[in-house]
Design an enzyme around this catalytic site. Structure first.
Site, PDB file in Angstrom:
ATOM      1  N   ARG A  84       0.859  -1.183   0.000  1.00  0.00           N
ATOM      2  CA  ARG A  84       0.000   0.000   0.000  1.00  0.00           C
ATOM      3  C   ARG A  84       0.891   1.227   0.000  1.00  0.00           C
ATOM      4  O   ARG A  84       1.961   1.229   0.634  1.00  0.00           O
ATOM      5  CB  ARG A  84      -0.883   0.034   1.257  1.00  0.00           C
ATOM      6  CG  ARG A  84      -2.039  -0.950   1.267  1.00  0.00           C
ATOM      7  CD  ARG A  84      -3.157  -0.517   0.308  1.00  0.00           C
ATOM      8  NE  ARG A  84      -4.327  -1.368   0.428  1.00  0.00           N
ATOM      9  CZ  ARG A  84      -4.624  -2.394  -0.372  1.00  0.00           C
ATOM     10  NH1 ARG A  84      -3.824  -2.705  -1.377  1.00  0.00           N
ATOM     11  NH2 ARG A  84      -5.722  -3.093  -0.182  1.00  0.00           N
ATOM     12  N   GLU A 112      -4.273   7.155  -4.438  1.00  0.00           N
ATOM     13  CA  GLU A 112      -4.660   6.620  -5.751  1.00  0.00           C
ATOM     14  C   GLU A 112      -6.026   7.168  -6.159  1.00  0.00           C
ATOM     15  O   GLU A 112      -6.891   7.346  -5.302  1.00  0.00           O
ATOM     16  CB  GLU A 112      -4.703   5.087  -5.674  1.00  0.00           C
ATOM     17  CG  GLU A 112      -3.333   4.520  -5.414  1.00  0.00           C
ATOM     18  CD  GLU A 112      -3.357   3.004  -5.168  1.00  0.00           C
ATOM     19  OE1 GLU A 112      -4.426   2.395  -5.310  1.00  0.00           O
ATOM     20  OE2 GLU A 112      -2.299   2.475  -4.817  1.00  0.00           O
ATOM     21  N   HIS A 116      -1.620   0.119  -9.674  1.00  0.00           N
ATOM     22  CA  HIS A 116      -2.205  -0.814  -8.700  1.00  0.00           C
ATOM     23  C   HIS A 116      -2.821  -2.018  -9.434  1.00  0.00           C
ATOM     24  O   HIS A 116      -4.041  -2.239  -9.396  1.00  0.00           O
ATOM     25  CB  HIS A 116      -3.265  -0.106  -7.835  1.00  0.00           C
ATOM     26  CG  HIS A 116      -3.605  -0.880  -6.598  1.00  0.00           C
ATOM     27  ND1 HIS A 116      -3.978  -0.272  -5.422  1.00  0.00           N
ATOM     28  CD2 HIS A 116      -3.648  -2.207  -6.355  1.00  0.00           C
ATOM     29  CE1 HIS A 116      -4.232  -1.193  -4.499  1.00  0.00           C
ATOM     30  NE2 HIS A 116      -4.038  -2.377  -5.056  1.00  0.00           N
TER      31      HIS A 116
HETATM   32  C1  8YV Z   1      -7.084  -4.852  -5.858  1.00  0.00           C
HETATM   33  C2  8YV Z   1      -5.900  -4.956  -3.584  1.00  0.00           C
HETATM   34  O1  8YV Z   1      -6.520  -4.002  -6.777  1.00  0.00           O
HETATM   35  O2  8YV Z   1      -6.328  -7.119  -2.812  1.00  0.00           O
HETATM   36  C3  8YV Z   1      -6.124  -5.951  -2.529  1.00  0.00           C
HETATM   37  O3  8YV Z   1      -6.115  -5.569  -1.349  1.00  0.00           O
HETATM   38  O4  8YV Z   1      -5.571  -3.835  -3.329  1.00  0.00           O
HETATM   39  C4  8YV Z   1      -6.001  -5.366  -5.021  1.00  0.00           C
HETATM   40  O5  8YV Z   1      -6.015  -6.715  -5.194  1.00  0.00           O
HETATM   41  C5  8YV Z   1      -8.327  -4.232  -5.412  1.00  0.00           C
HETATM   42  O6  8YV Z   1      -8.734  -4.558  -4.142  1.00  0.00           O
HETATM   43  C6  8YV Z   1      -9.408  -4.578  -6.430  1.00  0.00           C
HETATM   44  O7  8YV Z   1     -10.630  -4.284  -5.957  1.00  0.00           O
END
Ligand code: 8YV
Length: 309
Positions: free
Chosen positions: A228, A257, A275
């Protein structure tokens, strides 16, 4: 009557179609706005991304909320304590994305050290005939530091073994591995050429990659982040890159983001991706299946397959 669900971000079309068959879906992408009163009262579930979670102000507007289904493994943007207190269930999508995130971490290492993005630009812009790109750096047999040796960190380490890497780590708890564990991030950074961030975001890990860690990594070291953006002090990173106090960075995640500080764009020693560590057809399908399985289980009164709360 179908249960009402609030959807907080775009999802794969087939997941959206499956959700629409089962639920009364309200798309609501401005998560800092107010949910119209009559809608708010009926919402029993929320589907959201790991990068979005659910803002506390929004959760507070939903008196009938029963479940938050996260389409992602990260739960840093959901207040689990408050969910527990309210009796709201929370699910995420662990395991199914581990390989992809680890693969992307290795991809970023190679892209950065072997100048893949620069090389691609060099060819596309017709600069090959006129001049050389310059040399990159070796990926194999280097010293790697992994911050966060959970499922994803371990999968990264396994891949690095294939590169005959010397692997070090720092993690909240010791793992049953032969790699040396360092007590502090400064020690870890000083022991490696490539520092890979794979730890969960929390109040404790906010800005843990700060000036002191970057200086310990040093002018030959590079930073890779697939966790993150909040773990890194971005201003300190930009300074370190501009001043040559570290050699480069490859980042898939950012503090705010989808806004990426433009100062990064001018730096040749940086690789930036939007991301996308879990963004493959196969993995997003598996994540979607888990989101549906959790919602189905909840509304059928069963245990959630991947419950956080
Ligand atoms: C995704 C993420 O981009 O799993 C996570 O925590 O940040 C990523 O896999 C995102 O959550 C897609 O909705």
């Amino acid at each position: 009557m179908k249960p009402s669900i609030l959807q907080l971000c775009p999802l794969m079309p087939h997941l959206e179609a499956a959700l629409a068959e089962r639920f009364d879906i309200h798309r609501f992408f401005e998560t800092d706005a107010a949910v119209p009163g009559e809608q708010a009262a009926s919402i029993r579930g929320v589907v959201t991304g790991g990068h979005i979670g659910i803002p506390a102000t929004l959760a507070a507007q939903l008196p009938a909320l029963e479940i938050v289904a996260i389409n992602g493994v990260g739960f840093d943007k959901v207040d689990l304590g408050e969910a527990k207190r309210r009796g709201v269930r929370v699910s995420n999508t662990p395991d199914v994305l581990t390989e992809d995130v680890a693969d992307l971490a290795i991809g970023l290492v190679i892209a950065l050290l072997r100048q893949l993005a620069l090389g691609d630009r060099h060819v596309r812009e017709g600069r090959w005939p006129a001049g050389d790109l310059g040399l990159g750096h070796k990926v194999s047999r280097r010293r790697y530091g992994i911050f966060g040796l959970g499922r994803i960190g371990l999968a990264i380490a396994r891949r690095l073994e294939g590169f005959d890497a010397e692997i070090h780590y720092a993690s909240r708890s010791a793992r049953d591995v032969a790699y040396p564990r360092h007590e502090t991030l400064v020690e870890l950074a000083a022991a490696c050429d490539v520092l890979i961030v794979a730890a969960a975001a929390s109040a404790e890990t906010r800005h843990v990659i700060d000036r002191s860690v970057l200086d310990a990594l040093g002018p030959k070291g590079v930073l890779v982040n697939v966790a993150r953006g909040s773990l890194i002090d971005e201003a300190a990173l930009l300074d370190a890159l501009r001043e040559g106090r570290i050699a480069g960075a490859a980042l898939d995640v950012f503090a705010d983001e989808p806004h990426v500080p433009e100062a990064f764009f001018a730096l040749p020693n940086v690789v930036l991706t939007p991301h996308m560590a879990s963004a493959t057809h196969e993995t997003r399908q598996a994540m979607a299946d888990l989101v549906l399985a959790n919602l189905d289980a909840h509304f059928a009164g069963r245990e959630l397959p991947t419950a956080l709360v």
